[in-house]
Write a protein that holds these residues in place. Structure first.
Motif, PDB file in Angstrom:
ATOM      1  N   LYS A 239      20.368  40.685  40.703  1.00  0.00           N
ATOM      2  CA  LYS A 239      21.447  41.382  39.989  1.00  0.00           C
ATOM      3  C   LYS A 239      22.538  40.473  39.454  1.00  0.00           C
ATOM      4  N   GLY A 240      22.420  39.166  39.705  1.00  0.00           N
ATOM      5  CA  GLY A 240      23.434  38.254  39.180  1.00  0.00           C
ATOM      6  C   GLY A 240      24.632  38.104  40.099  1.00  0.00           C
ATOM      7  N   PRO A 241      25.597  37.238  39.690  1.00  0.00           N
ATOM      8  CA  PRO A 241      26.708  36.857  40.580  1.00  0.00           C
ATOM      9  C   PRO A 241      27.649  38.009  40.948  1.00  0.00           C
ATOM     10  N   THR A 242      27.652  39.094  40.172  1.00  0.00           N
ATOM     11  CA  THR A 242      28.558  40.191  40.546  1.00  0.00           C
ATOM     12  C   THR A 242      28.035  40.956  41.759  1.00  0.00           C
ATOM     13  N   SER A 243      26.836  40.622  42.219  1.00  0.00           N
ATOM     14  CA  SER A 243      26.271  41.367  43.347  1.00  0.00           C
ATOM     15  C   SER A 243      26.700  40.799  44.692  1.00  0.00           C
ATOM     16  N   VAL A 244      27.424  39.671  44.688  1.00  0.00           N
ATOM     17  CA  VAL A 244      27.892  39.115  45.954  1.00  0.00           C
ATOM     18  C   VAL A 244      29.421  39.055  45.951  1.00  0.00           C
ATOM     19  N   GLY A 245      30.007  39.058  47.122  1.00  0.00           N
ATOM     20  CA  GLY A 245      31.457  39.005  47.194  1.00  0.00           C
ATOM     21  C   GLY A 245      31.917  38.567  48.565  1.00  0.00           C
ATOM     22  N   MET A 246      33.196  38.272  48.679  1.00  0.00           N
ATOM     23  CA  MET A 246      33.738  37.821  49.958  1.00  0.00           C
ATOM     24  C   MET A 246      35.132  38.408  50.188  1.00  0.00           C
ATOM     25  N   PHE A 247      35.337  38.953  51.370  1.00  0.00           N
ATOM     26  CA  PHE A 247      36.685  39.362  51.775  1.00  0.00           C
ATOM     27  C   PHE A 247      37.286  38.245  52.613  1.00  0.00           C
TER      28      PHE A 247
ATOM     29  N   ARG B  46      29.713  31.428  40.898  1.00  0.00           N
ATOM     30  CA  ARG B  46      30.145  31.912  39.577  1.00  0.00           C
ATOM     31  C   ARG B  46      30.528  33.390  39.622  1.00  0.00           C
ATOM     32  N   SER B  47      31.195  33.767  40.710  1.00  0.00           N
ATOM     33  CA  SER B  47      31.567  35.170  40.870  1.00  0.00           C
ATOM     34  C   SER B  47      33.076  35.271  41.084  1.00  0.00           C
ATOM     35  N   ASN B  48      33.664  36.294  40.515  1.00  0.00           N
ATOM     36  CA  ASN B  48      35.097  36.531  40.755  1.00  0.00           C
ATOM     37  C   ASN B  48      35.321  37.450  41.946  1.00  0.00           C
ATOM     38  N   ASN B  49      34.260  37.827  42.624  1.00  0.00           N
ATOM     39  CA  ASN B  49      34.390  38.815  43.701  1.00  0.00           C
ATOM     40  C   ASN B  49      34.888  38.193  44.994  1.00  0.00           C
ATOM     41  N   ILE B  50      36.098  37.686  44.964  1.00  0.00           N
ATOM     42  CA  ILE B  50      36.712  37.186  46.192  1.00  0.00           C
ATOM     43  C   ILE B  50      38.124  37.737  46.263  1.00  0.00           C
ATOM     44  N   ASP B  51      38.413  38.385  47.356  1.00  0.00           N
ATOM     45  CA  ASP B  51      39.741  38.958  47.525  1.00  0.00           C
ATOM     46  C   ASP B  51      40.240  38.684  48.935  1.00  0.00           C
TER      47      ASP B  51
ATOM     48  N   TRP C 250      23.390  29.506  65.016  1.00  0.00           N
ATOM     49  CA  TRP C 250      24.072  29.379  63.728  1.00  0.00           C
ATOM     50  C   TRP C 250      23.070  29.065  62.625  1.00  0.00           C
ATOM     51  N   ASP C 251      22.040  28.231  62.941  1.00  0.00           N
ATOM     52  CA  ASP C 251      21.038  27.898  61.926  1.00  0.00           C
ATOM     53  C   ASP C 251      20.367  29.169  61.409  1.00  0.00           C
ATOM     54  N   GLU C 252      19.961  30.016  62.352  1.00  0.00           N
ATOM     55  CA  GLU C 252      19.289  31.247  61.935  1.00  0.00           C
ATOM     56  C   GLU C 252      20.234  32.139  61.136  1.00  0.00           C
ATOM     57  N   ALA C 253      21.487  32.233  61.595  1.00  0.00           N
ATOM     58  CA  ALA C 253      22.463  33.080  60.902  1.00  0.00           C
ATOM     59  C   ALA C 253      22.645  32.616  59.455  1.00  0.00           C
ATOM     60  N   PHE C 254      22.779  31.297  59.272  1.00  0.00           N
ATOM     61  CA  PHE C 254      22.984  30.782  57.904  1.00  0.00           C
ATOM     62  C   PHE C 254      21.720  30.935  57.063  1.00  0.00           C
ATOM     63  N   ASP C 255      20.547  30.727  57.684  1.00  0.00           N
ATOM     64  CA  ASP C 255      19.287  30.885  56.932  1.00  0.00           C
ATOM     65  C   ASP C 255      19.153  32.302  56.398  1.00  0.00           C
ATOM     66  N   VAL C 256      19.429  33.288  57.259  1.00  0.00           N
ATOM     67  CA  VAL C 256      19.281  34.687  56.834  1.00  0.00           C
ATOM     68  C   VAL C 256      20.325  35.018  55.764  1.00  0.00           C
ATOM     69  N   MET C 257      21.565  34.554  55.976  1.00  0.00           N
ATOM     70  CA  MET C 257      22.613  34.809  54.972  1.00  0.00           C
ATOM     71  C   MET C 257      22.215  34.220  53.623  1.00  0.00           C
ATOM     72  N   ALA C 258      21.749  32.966  53.631  1.00  0.00           N
ATOM     73  CA  ALA C 258      21.393  32.289  52.377  1.00  0.00           C
ATOM     74  C   ALA C 258      20.260  33.027  51.672  1.00  0.00           C
ATOM     75  N   ALA C 259      19.270  33.443  52.447  1.00  0.00           N
ATOM     76  CA  ALA C 259      18.126  34.145  51.850  1.00  0.00           C
ATOM     77  C   ALA C 259      18.574  35.444  51.192  1.00  0.00           C
ATOM     78  N   LYS C 260      19.436  36.192  51.889  1.00  0.00           N
ATOM     79  CA  LYS C 260      19.877  37.495  51.358  1.00  0.00           C
ATOM     80  C   LYS C 260      20.735  37.313  50.114  1.00  0.00           C
ATOM     81  N   TRP C 261      21.614  36.294  50.140  1.00  0.00           N
ATOM     82  CA  TRP C 261      22.478  36.060  48.974  1.00  0.00           C
ATOM     83  C   TRP C 261      21.632  35.641  47.763  1.00  0.00           C
ATOM     84  N   LYS C 262      20.680  34.723  48.004  1.00  0.00           N
ATOM     85  CA  LYS C 262      19.827  34.260  46.892  1.00  0.00           C
ATOM     86  C   LYS C 262      19.056  35.440  46.297  1.00  0.00           C
TER      87      LYS C 262
END
Lengths: 87, 301
Positions: free
Chosen positions: B139-147, B169-174, B121-133
């Motif tokens: 490209k700013g907050p519109t470049s990330v989203g969550m289903f 600071r993104s509205n991309n959640i549905d 899980w540590d590795e999974a979260f580290d990679v996710m955090a790096a990619k999101w950052k």
């Protein structure tokens, strides 16, 4: 593995006796009581047939209108390894 | 009597007692002694295998789910579950269940085209955090989203909304609520004037006549079907009409079973109903003479 289900079987009122006989004739099924076309049944795994398959087969007995599961218990026997538990 | 035999008889008696109790049936004297195991802790949960909403009691022993039963107090299922409930507990202990995060990797390093590889899980979260950052920096907050899931809890939905809106600071959640139910709700409002599936489970006891039009309740919604069955068998004058394109298990309870003949059954049945359901003024009340006569293959009960 002990795998035991309590099922309520609803029958057409004219066919209750025939359904009881059919369930008692199966290997893992046992009738415990009945009233007003409703039958209390337990079903357990046998070497050749899982309880889940037997429950599906109960639906196919002529005169059976509905089968519901009320109680399901399964646990490893003392001399078996318990399946892995999620932490 | 061996330990196993005695445990088996005890569990069978427990299963029979729980079933008899849910059905309001008395067991023969001697069989009533068994009460649900005292060595089991019982908690409440909801069955998520369909949308009916059955409550389930979950029995845990030594940290493992060992038993489930329909909640006798639940107004929906009244102590009963259907065959799908059989797998509520079993599914948690399947050999092929996913128990660890998987990351696409090539030669031990993250690679979008790589093969799924188990990671911590540590590795999974580290990679996710790096990619999101990286994406937000570029490209700013519109470049990330969550289903979101339609099955997450209120608390999970709250946390996710906070994370996306206040955190990124993104509205991309549905969630599924918007993907699926928003269109359904709009359709319900427009068609029936109410924003949710119509009907009330208590009608299964209060109604006298049931029409299953294209529904195979016996197999698709067994718990509601068991309530309908009880009403049909105990209420004088209760009728069940089963209308379908093929003969299925619900026909076993049908007073009037009809198998559709293409174009000859639906329209003649729907036609007299529509003025009542919509508005007499907006519907033709006479049947067009040019239409074929109503016909269906009747299956006697």
């Amino acid at each position: 593995m002990l795998n035991i289900c309590g099922c309520l079987v609803r029958t057409h009122p004219d066919h209750t006796e025939a359904v009881i006989n059919a369930i008692n004739a199966t290997q893992g099924g046992e009738v415990h009581a009945h009233k007003d076309a409703r039958i209390v049944v337990t079903v357990e795994d046998t070497p050749s047939c899982l309880a889940s398959d037997q429950i599906m087969a109960l639906h196919q007995i002529p005169g059976v209108l509905a089968v519901t599961l009320t109680y399901h218990h399964f646990e490893a026997l003392e001399d078996e390894d318990a399946p892995q538990t999620l932490s | 009597m061996t330990l196993e035999t005695s445990r088996r008889s005890f569990l069978k008696a427990t299963a029979a007692a729980a079933t008899a109790s849910a059905a309001g049936i008395s067991l023969p004297v001697g069989a009533q002694a068994a009460a649900p195991g005292a060595d089991i802790r019982w908690d409440k949960a909801v069955c998520r295998f369909c949308g009916t909403g059955c409550s389930v009691l979950v029995g845990v022993k030594d940290g493992r789910v060992v038993a489930t039963q329909g909640d006798p107090e639940a107004p929906v299922n009244r102590g009963l579950n259907c065959i799908k409930g059989y797998f509520l507990s079993k599914i948690m202990y399947g050999q092929d269940r996913l128990t660890t995060p998987l990351l696409r990797k090539t030669n031990g390093v993250y690679d979008k085209e790589g093969e799924f590889t188990p990671v911590s899980w540590d590795e999974a979260f580290d990679v996710m955090a790096a990619k999101w950052k990286e994406a937000i920096a570029k490209k700013g907050p519109t470049s990330v989203g969550m289903f979101g899931s339609g099955q997450w809890t209120i608390w999970e939905g709250y946390a996710a909304a906070k994370l996306m809106k206040a955190g990124f600071r993104s509205n991309n959640i549905d969630p599924n609520a918007r993907h699926c139910m928003a269109s359904a709700v709009a359709g319900f409002i427009r068609t029936f004037g109410i924003d949710e599936p119509m009907g009330c489970y208590d009608d299964l006891e209060h109604a006298d006549t049931f029409v299953l039009w294209g529904s195979n309740m016996a197999e698709m919604h067994p718990i509601l079907w068991s309530r309908l069955t009880d009403t049909r068998l105990t209420k004088p004058g209760a009728e069940v009409h089963v209308l379908s394109t093929f003969e299925h298990r619900s026909f076993e309870l049908a007073d009037n079973g009809m198998v559709f003949v293409p174009q000859r059954t639906d329209p003649p049945l729907a036609h007299p109903i529509s003025p009542r359901a919509i508005s007499p003024a907006r519907c033709a009340t006479t049947f067009p003479a040019s239409w074929p006569a109503p016909r269906g293959r009747s299956i006697p009960a």
